[in-house]
Design an enzyme around this catalytic site. Structure first.
Site, PDB file in Angstrom:
ATOM      1  N   ASP A  67       0.817  -1.208   0.000  1.00 19.04           N
ATOM      2  CA  ASP A  67       0.000   0.000   0.000  1.00 19.04           C
ATOM      3  C   ASP A  67       0.855   1.264   0.000  1.00 19.04           C
ATOM      4  O   ASP A  67       2.088   1.202   0.153  1.00 19.04           O
ATOM      5  CB  ASP A  67      -0.969  -0.001   1.198  1.00 19.04           C
ATOM      6  CG  ASP A  67      -0.285  -0.374   2.511  1.00 19.04           C
ATOM      7  OD1 ASP A  67       0.959  -0.358   2.574  1.00 19.04           O
ATOM      8  OD2 ASP A  67      -1.004  -0.692   3.466  1.00 19.04           O
ATOM      9  N   ASN A 136      -7.379  -2.870  14.355  1.00 18.29           N
ATOM     10  CA  ASN A 136      -8.757  -3.134  13.917  1.00 18.29           C
ATOM     11  C   ASN A 136      -8.850  -4.314  12.944  1.00 18.29           C
ATOM     12  O   ASN A 136      -9.880  -4.533  12.318  1.00 18.29           O
ATOM     13  CB  ASN A 136      -9.353  -1.870  13.267  1.00 18.29           C
ATOM     14  CG  ASN A 136      -8.565  -1.438  12.028  1.00 18.29           C
ATOM     15  OD1 ASN A 136      -7.655  -2.126  11.593  1.00 18.29           O
ATOM     16  ND2 ASN A 136      -8.935  -0.293  11.470  1.00 18.29           N
ATOM     17  N   HIS A 138      -7.071  -4.719  10.189  1.00 21.48           N
ATOM     18  CA  HIS A 138      -6.782  -4.455   8.775  1.00 21.48           C
ATOM     19  C   HIS A 138      -5.506  -5.155   8.319  1.00 21.48           C
ATOM     20  O   HIS A 138      -4.597  -5.393   9.111  1.00 21.48           O
ATOM     21  CB  HIS A 138      -6.779  -2.955   8.452  1.00 21.48           C
ATOM     22  CG  HIS A 138      -5.564  -2.187   8.896  1.00 21.48           C
ATOM     23  ND1 HIS A 138      -5.559  -0.816   9.010  1.00 21.48           N
ATOM     24  CD2 HIS A 138      -4.304  -2.573   9.253  1.00 21.48           C
ATOM     25  CE1 HIS A 138      -4.363  -0.414   9.397  1.00 21.48           C
ATOM     26  NE2 HIS A 138      -3.590  -1.453   9.552  1.00 21.48           N
ATOM     27  N   GLU A 143      -9.418  -1.738   5.398  1.00 19.78           N
ATOM     28  CA  GLU A 143     -10.030  -1.450   6.685  1.00 19.78           C
ATOM     29  C   GLU A 143     -11.302  -2.295   6.852  1.00 19.78           C
ATOM     30  O   GLU A 143     -11.805  -2.864   5.875  1.00 19.78           O
ATOM     31  CB  GLU A 143     -10.388   0.043   6.740  1.00 19.78           C
ATOM     32  CG  GLU A 143      -9.181   0.979   6.571  1.00 19.78           C
ATOM     33  CD  GLU A 143      -8.306   1.087   7.822  1.00 19.78           C
ATOM     34  OE1 GLU A 143      -8.159   0.106   8.554  1.00 19.78           O
ATOM     35  OE2 GLU A 143      -7.759   2.184   8.044  1.00 19.78           O
TER      36      GLU A 143
HETATM   37  P1  PGA Z   1       2.515  -1.743  12.756  1.00 19.52           P
HETATM   38  O1  PGA Z   1       1.368  -1.586  11.646  1.00 19.52           O
HETATM   39  O2  PGA Z   1       3.440  -2.818  12.243  1.00 19.52           O
HETATM   40  O3  PGA Z   1       3.185  -0.398  12.796  1.00 19.52           O
HETATM   41  O4  PGA Z   1       1.863  -2.131  14.027  1.00 19.52           O
HETATM   42  C1  PGA Z   1       0.716  -2.720  11.179  1.00 19.52           C
HETATM   43  C2  PGA Z   1      -0.439  -2.321  10.277  1.00 19.52           C
HETATM   44  O5  PGA Z   1      -1.095  -1.303  10.525  1.00 19.52           O
HETATM   45  O6  PGA Z   1      -0.720  -3.063   9.317  1.00 19.52           O
END
Ligand code: PGA
Length: 263
Positions: A67, A136, A138, A143
């Site tokens: 992304d 959450n 995702h 999302e």
């Molecule tokens: P993080 O993010 O590795 O910084 O916890 C993971 C994500 O949001 O996919």
């Protein structure tokens, strides 16, 4: 799903890097799906070390990132292109032209998303997709409510994700609210998935992913349908799993079998 529960973030990074190392050794022109965020940084450190010591080469490898923020140039310090260059690409022998991140600055993001899908397909698909997970649930920027068969597209970020990522932006700095992300269907098409999660803040999302129903409100739960998904967790991220001891037992048995077979 294979659930691997390890003691700490270092072991998780080593375990994930080892899977990627094995993949590249078996197929030097592997196509890797890569992720940003704080979780994979230590794994990238392991890959850099292996490359420096001469046991692993990325010369024939291609990569596609999950992304990118919509509206940021690749040179922007908060862009995921910049993140990948800084945390991995500039330290290894990969051909930078074989690294792809969705173009956040595309004049027509809808066409650019279609083109991204076509580029993945033209490379023969993704061999291993690395994932983090949001609090959450995702994966990528898919999302909650994302279609379980969705493809690369523009997605609006939730307030929770914006808040979680605000730590990377300076006070008053513009923080995008839109993204371009591979879809859940794109991720599901990869031949293997490795999801890394550390820390208690991910425990609810991991519980829903592994032991909850398959549902769009926890996008990572789609991995229950994946043919080869490995979830590599620390004790804190695994702490809400009801069948934690059973998963550990399965993993011990797996390791015994692999040792017997000399793999
Ligand atoms: P993080 O993010 O590795 O910084 O916890 C993971 C994500 O949001 O996919």
């Amino acid at each position: 799903m294979q659930i691997v529960i390890l003691a700490d973030a270092i072991q998780i990074a080593q375990y994930g890097a080892d899977l990627i190392h094995k993949q590249i050794s078996a197929k030097p022109c592997s196509v890797l799906g890569l992720a940003t965020g704080s979780t994979p940084v230590a794994l990238y450190g392991e890959l850099i070390e292996a490359n420096r010591s001469g046991v692993l080469s990325f010369q024939s490898v291609s990569t596609f990132n999950l992304d990118e923020y919509l509206g940021l140039e690749g040179s922007h310090p908060q862009s995921y292109r910049h993140f990948m260059n800084e945390h991995l690409f500039k330290h290894i022998d990969i051909n930078i032209h074989n690294t792809a991140v969705p173009p956040g600055n595309a004049a027509n993001p809808i066409d650019a998303c279609r083109d991204y899908e076509a580029r993945i397909e033209a490379k023969g698909g993704i061999d291993i997709q690395l994932l983090g997970i949001g609090r959450n649930g995702h994966i990528g920027f898919n999302e909650p409510s994302s279609g379980l068969t969705s493809r690369t597209r523009v997605k609006t970020l939730t307030q929770a994700t914006i808040a979680d990522n605000a730590r990377f932006f300076a006070e008053g700095e513009y923080q995008p609210h839109l993204s371009m992300t591979m879809g859940i269907g794109t991720i599901m098409d990869s031949r293997k998935v490795i999801l890394l999660a550390t820390g208690a803040s991910k425990a609810d999302a991991i519980k829903a992913t592994v032991e909850g129903p398959l549902m769009a409100s926890c996008p990572a739960s789609a991995l229950q349908m994946h043919r080869d998904a490995v979830l590599v967790l620390d004790e804190a991220a695994a702490s809400k799993l009801s069948d934690r001891e059973f998963y550990k037992h399965i993993e011990r048995e797996n390791q015994k079998l692999l040792a017997q077979l000399g793999i």
